[in-house]
Design a protein around this motif. Sequence first.
Motif, PDB file in Angstrom:
ATOM      1  N   GLN A  48       0.854  -1.197   0.000  1.00 52.95           N
ATOM      2  CA  GLN A  48       0.000   0.000   0.000  1.00 52.95           C
ATOM      3  C   GLN A  48       0.881   1.235   0.000  1.00 52.95           C
ATOM      4  OE1 GLN A  48      -2.654   0.211   3.362  1.00 52.95           O
ATOM      5  NE2 GLN A  48      -3.959   1.772   2.423  1.00 52.95           N
ATOM      6  N   CYS A  49       0.401   2.279  -0.616  1.00 53.07           N
ATOM      7  CA  CYS A  49       1.150   3.531  -0.622  1.00 53.07           C
ATOM      8  C   CYS A  49       0.167   4.666  -0.366  1.00 53.07           C
ATOM      9  CB  CYS A  49       1.845   3.715  -1.967  1.00 53.07           C
ATOM     10  SG  CYS A  49       2.763   5.252  -2.064  1.00 53.07           S
ATOM     11  N   GLY A  50       0.511   5.524   0.556  1.00 53.67           N
ATOM     12  CA  GLY A  50      -0.383   6.644   0.843  1.00 53.67           C
ATOM     13  C   GLY A  50       0.153   7.500   1.970  1.00 53.67           C
ATOM     14  N   ARG A  51      -0.645   8.486   2.387  1.00 54.62           N
ATOM     15  CA  ARG A  51      -0.234   9.362   3.484  1.00 54.62           C
ATOM     16  C   ARG A  51      -0.230   8.548   4.779  1.00 54.62           C
ATOM     17  NH1 ARG A  51       0.822  13.824   1.657  1.00 54.62           N
ATOM     18  NH2 ARG A  51      -0.039  14.497  -0.309  1.00 54.62           N
ATOM     19  N   PRO A  52       0.641   8.893   5.721  1.00 53.99           N
ATOM     20  CA  PRO A  52       0.759   8.073   6.939  1.00 53.99           C
ATOM     21  C   PRO A  52      -0.583   7.838   7.645  1.00 53.99           C
ATOM     22  CG  PRO A  52       2.511   9.688   6.865  1.00 53.99           C
ATOM     23  CD  PRO A  52       1.628   9.984   5.704  1.00 53.99           C
ATOM     24  N   GLN A  53      -1.369   8.903   7.810  1.00 54.92           N
ATOM     25  CA  GLN A  53      -2.640   8.752   8.526  1.00 54.92           C
ATOM     26  C   GLN A  53      -3.615   7.868   7.749  1.00 54.92           C
ATOM     27  OE1 GLN A  53      -2.709  10.192  11.636  1.00 54.92           O
ATOM     28  NE2 GLN A  53      -4.466   8.827  11.910  1.00 54.92           N
ATOM     29  N   GLU A  54      -3.549   8.004   6.428  1.00 55.66           N
ATOM     30  CA  GLU A  54      -4.408   7.207   5.559  1.00 55.66           C
ATOM     31  C   GLU A  54      -4.112   5.711   5.733  1.00 55.66           C
ATOM     32  OE1 GLU A  54      -4.265   9.064   1.639  1.00 55.66           O
ATOM     33  OE2 GLU A  54      -4.316   7.037   0.795  1.00 55.66           O
ATOM     34  N   LEU A  55      -2.814   5.389   5.767  1.00 51.72           N
ATOM     35  CA  LEU A  55      -2.421   3.991   5.928  1.00 51.72           C
ATOM     36  C   LEU A  55      -2.801   3.473   7.315  1.00 51.72           C
ATOM     37  CD1 LEU A  55      -0.853   4.412   3.291  1.00 51.72           C
ATOM     38  CD2 LEU A  55       1.024   3.145   4.301  1.00 51.72           C
ATOM     39  N   TYR A  56      -2.707   4.356   8.283  1.00 53.38           N
ATOM     40  CA  TYR A  56      -3.020   3.956   9.653  1.00 53.38           C
ATOM     41  C   TYR A  56      -4.521   3.722   9.816  1.00 53.38           C
ATOM     42  CZ  TYR A  56      -2.597   3.908  14.742  1.00 53.38           C
ATOM     43  OH  TYR A  56      -2.611   3.529  16.061  1.00 53.38           O
ATOM     44  N   ASP A  57      -5.301   4.615   9.201  1.00 53.16           N
ATOM     45  CA  ASP A  57      -6.757   4.531   9.367  1.00 53.16           C
ATOM     46  C   ASP A  57      -7.408   3.550   8.391  1.00 53.16           C
ATOM     47  OD1 ASP A  57      -6.607   6.410  11.333  1.00 53.16           O
ATOM     48  OD2 ASP A  57      -7.035   8.113  10.009  1.00 53.16           O
ATOM     49  N   GLN A  58      -6.868   3.460   7.205  1.00 52.82           N
ATOM     50  CA  GLN A  58      -7.484   2.578   6.196  1.00 52.82           C
ATOM     51  C   GLN A  58      -6.454   1.624   5.594  1.00 52.82           C
ATOM     52  OE1 GLN A  58      -8.996   5.608   3.539  1.00 52.82           O
ATOM     53  NE2 GLN A  58      -9.664   6.682   5.375  1.00 52.82           N
ATOM     54  N   PRO A  59      -5.951   0.700   6.388  1.00 48.35           N
ATOM     55  CA  PRO A  59      -4.948  -0.232   5.837  1.00 48.35           C
ATOM     56  C   PRO A  59      -5.568  -1.128   4.767  1.00 48.35           C
ATOM     57  CG  PRO A  59      -5.623  -0.937   8.024  1.00 48.35           C
ATOM     58  CD  PRO A  59      -6.265   0.389   7.788  1.00 48.35           C
ATOM     59  N   ALA A  60      -4.784  -1.416   3.732  1.00 51.18           N
ATOM     60  CA  ALA A  60      -5.298  -2.215   2.614  1.00 51.18           C
ATOM     61  C   ALA A  60      -5.395  -3.690   2.964  1.00 51.18           C
ATOM     62  CB  ALA A  60      -4.391  -2.041   1.396  1.00 51.18           C
ATOM     63  N   ASN A  61      -4.594  -4.109   3.921  1.00 51.46           N
ATOM     64  CA  ASN A  61      -4.630  -5.520   4.310  1.00 51.46           C
ATOM     65  C   ASN A  61      -4.127  -5.690   5.746  1.00 51.46           C
ATOM     66  OD1 ASN A  61      -1.791  -5.410   4.136  1.00 51.46           O
ATOM     67  ND2 ASN A  61      -1.888  -5.862   1.947  1.00 51.46           N
ATOM     68  N   THR A  62      -4.175  -6.917   6.211  1.00 54.30           N
ATOM     69  CA  THR A  62      -3.801  -7.159   7.617  1.00 54.30           C
ATOM     70  C   THR A  62      -2.319  -6.909   7.838  1.00 54.30           C
ATOM     71  OG1 THR A  62      -3.627  -9.486   7.015  1.00 54.30           O
ATOM     72  CG2 THR A  62      -5.616  -8.816   8.182  1.00 54.30           C
ATOM     73  N   PHE A  63      -1.482  -7.085   6.767  1.00 55.81           N
ATOM     74  CA  PHE A  63      -0.049  -6.848   6.948  1.00 55.81           C
ATOM     75  C   PHE A  63       0.207  -5.381   7.283  1.00 55.81           C
ATOM     76  CE2 PHE A  63       4.087  -5.502   5.397  1.00 55.81           C
ATOM     77  CZ  PHE A  63       4.894  -6.332   6.144  1.00 55.81           C
ATOM     78  N   VAL A  64      -0.374  -4.491   6.478  1.00 52.65           N
ATOM     79  CA  VAL A  64      -0.187  -3.052   6.726  1.00 52.65           C
ATOM     80  C   VAL A  64      -0.785  -2.691   8.085  1.00 52.65           C
ATOM     81  CG1 VAL A  64      -0.697  -0.718   5.869  1.00 52.65           C
ATOM     82  CG2 VAL A  64      -0.223  -2.555   4.254  1.00 52.65           C
ATOM     83  N   ALA A  65      -1.931  -3.286   8.388  1.00 49.95           N
ATOM     84  CA  ALA A  65      -2.609  -2.984   9.656  1.00 49.95           C
ATOM     85  C   ALA A  65      -1.755  -3.358  10.850  1.00 49.95           C
ATOM     86  CB  ALA A  65      -3.935  -3.732   9.703  1.00 49.95           C
ATOM     87  N   THR A  66      -1.079  -4.506  10.764  1.00 46.85           N
ATOM     88  CA  THR A  66      -0.275  -4.946  11.912  1.00 46.85           C
ATOM     89  C   THR A  66       1.110  -4.323  11.909  1.00 46.85           C
ATOM     90  OG1 THR A  66       0.294  -6.894  10.632  1.00 46.85           O
ATOM     91  CG2 THR A  66      -1.427  -7.159  12.280  1.00 46.85           C
ATOM     92  N   PHE A  67       1.596  -3.903  10.715  1.00 44.26           N
ATOM     93  CA  PHE A  67       2.949  -3.350  10.646  1.00 44.26           C
ATOM     94  C   PHE A  67       2.997  -1.923  11.186  1.00 44.26           C
ATOM     95  CE2 PHE A  67       6.748  -1.574   8.752  1.00 44.26           C
ATOM     96  CZ  PHE A  67       7.660  -2.578   9.047  1.00 44.26           C
ATOM     97  N   LEU A  68       1.969  -1.141  10.877  1.00 39.33           N
ATOM     98  CA  LEU A  68       1.965   0.253  11.341  1.00 39.33           C
ATOM     99  C   LEU A  68       1.275   0.324  12.699  1.00 39.33           C
ATOM    100  CD1 LEU A  68       1.122   2.189   8.064  1.00 39.33           C
ATOM    101  CD2 LEU A  68       3.353   1.771   9.072  1.00 39.33           C
TER     102      LEU A  68
END
Lengths: 368, 276
Positions: free
Chosen positions: A215-235
């Motif tokens: 996933q690529c996006g603004r930090p808050q965007e990735l934090y609030d709307q992760p594209a998958n469980t990996f991004v969700a758990t990594f950030l």
Amino acid sequence: MATVEYVHVDKEYPNGSRAIEDFNLLVEDGEMMVLVGPSGCGKSTALRLLAGLDPVSHGELRIDGIRVNESSPQLRNIAMVFQNYALYPHMTVRRNLEFPLRMMKLPKAERVRRIEETAGMLGISELLERRPRQLSGGQRQRVAMGRALVRHPRVFLMDEPLSNLDMKLRTRIRSEIASLQKRLGVTTIYVTHDQVEAMTLGDRIAVLKEGKLQQCGRPQELYDQPANTFVATFLGNPGMNIFRAWSDKVTATLKLAGGGWQIPLEPLLRRKPILAQYVEHPLLAGLRPEAFSPRPTPVAKVLIESVESLGHERLVHFVPLGETPAAERETLVARLPGPQVEKVGQSIELGFDSGQLHLFTIDGKTIG
Amino acid sequence: MKRRLIIPFTYLCLLLCALLFISPIGLLLAGSLKPDDLVLVESGSWRALWPASASLDNYRDVFSRVDFTHYLLNSLFINGMILGLGLLLNSIAGYAFARLSWRGRGLLFNLVLAVMIIPLEAIAVPLFYIVSLLGWRDTYLVQILPFIANAFSIYLFYTYFIGMPRELEEAAHIDGAGVVRTYFTIILPNAKPVFASVAILTFLTQWGAFLWPLLVTSGESVRPLPLAIATFHGLPPLRWGDLFAFGVMMVLPILSLFLLFQRLFVRGVAATGIKG
């Protein structure tokens, strides 16, 4: 200043292993892009390809829209700060800064002017006659940045430049890098495995896993709307809690963590109509530790496993007491404000803000 | 109590070992300063190591009986050329094996390792045949050329370069330096210890070379010191004091080279993992 594009870039080694796979990314002019991911995810490889240190197997690298796959590192006019700084040990700081300028065949007066200017900007003027071994870690880091900046590069690459520094110095230099980058407006690609660095430094973040862009996006965007469980758990630290969920058509509820929590399906379906496709299917639910609270509904009984008190807040590790057999219960973590009041082994009631609930397919992709 | 005794005992043993190793050099030096008739007479006692009436007569004798300077210059020229060209060539080869990727690198490197175990004595005759065919006998070239490329030196350079941080070269490439400039301006100045080690080891081996010069030279004009001392030994009358003085003068260049680079040599030995 320049834009950088990775277009369907692959990096395959002779043994057949792929470090980067179909990598696509556009870094805007003057932007600070942070590539983040665990070790071996291909983030440093992406940087090395752009620097011209390794050849691209397939795809195209563009700087300002021009293909640079075949250009030498110097022609790309890119500067790089390495993890171990890679300062030339036998040269003084002045000579280290001067080396790239000599390679550019600049006249002496211009070389001196640029060295003085860069040294002044980074506060290393008094270190110019010292050798790298006579400098502290922070000073070396600054000199490495100076050597990169003195060339006035189009793109600035940084490969985990803070990982050799202690925590205090890292925080200080992190903010210095951020303000310097904003001041100079140089397009920067910064590689790190530290999600705090990524969140605080990046205009945008690109999360990588096993050579693929997640996933690529603004930090808050990735934090609030992760594209998958990996991004969700990594950030996030701790990352998002991921646990099993089941949407029950008969009771029209979503059962979470083995039925520990149950919430009505209707409002969720209104918010995420696509969820209708997943009714009666096993799902994954995600909640950030800060989404938990003793007050909001739904409330479930949970068993405290351990508590980490951080003074102003506490991290409570617990298992929801649902219908799931004890051996299959998932341990979750909640971030609660204030000092510790719970005891290990105690059973308490804990709820969460259902507005902060994330739902994923069983293979980890976000729903809605 | 036991510990108190062990330490002095250890030092005593070390001192005796040191004396044992130094004594031949001491004997050589003392003998070179004594009148010729006392050298053998005192050789069985402690006086062998003590020149009571020291003089430089033996050294003067050497210079009057043979053209020592000529042989010394021959040796310095031959060894200087082997050393200079060898350091350049072997270090470049070591760097190419350690850092550059090219077709056949692995195979060639294994060949280099295999060559290390072949002694000169085993190939001296075919080599002699080749140089005779080329008409190189009785030249400096024949004493220099076969010894420039050295498998062991290449291996030592390889070991050192492989341990150097790759980022140094990568930083230089990004800064705009090509392979050659990176080698000469970044790699070479940071590899002094291995250069010192290889220099000393090469000099040690080549300075005393006897068999090959004996095979390929017949005239005195291009012969080095080891052949000269053999000739000098057979030159009547046999004077041990003169022979000892010759020996001292022959050892001096290598001793000074070692003392000059001792610190770097030790670092190089540690970095490349050479063991004696």
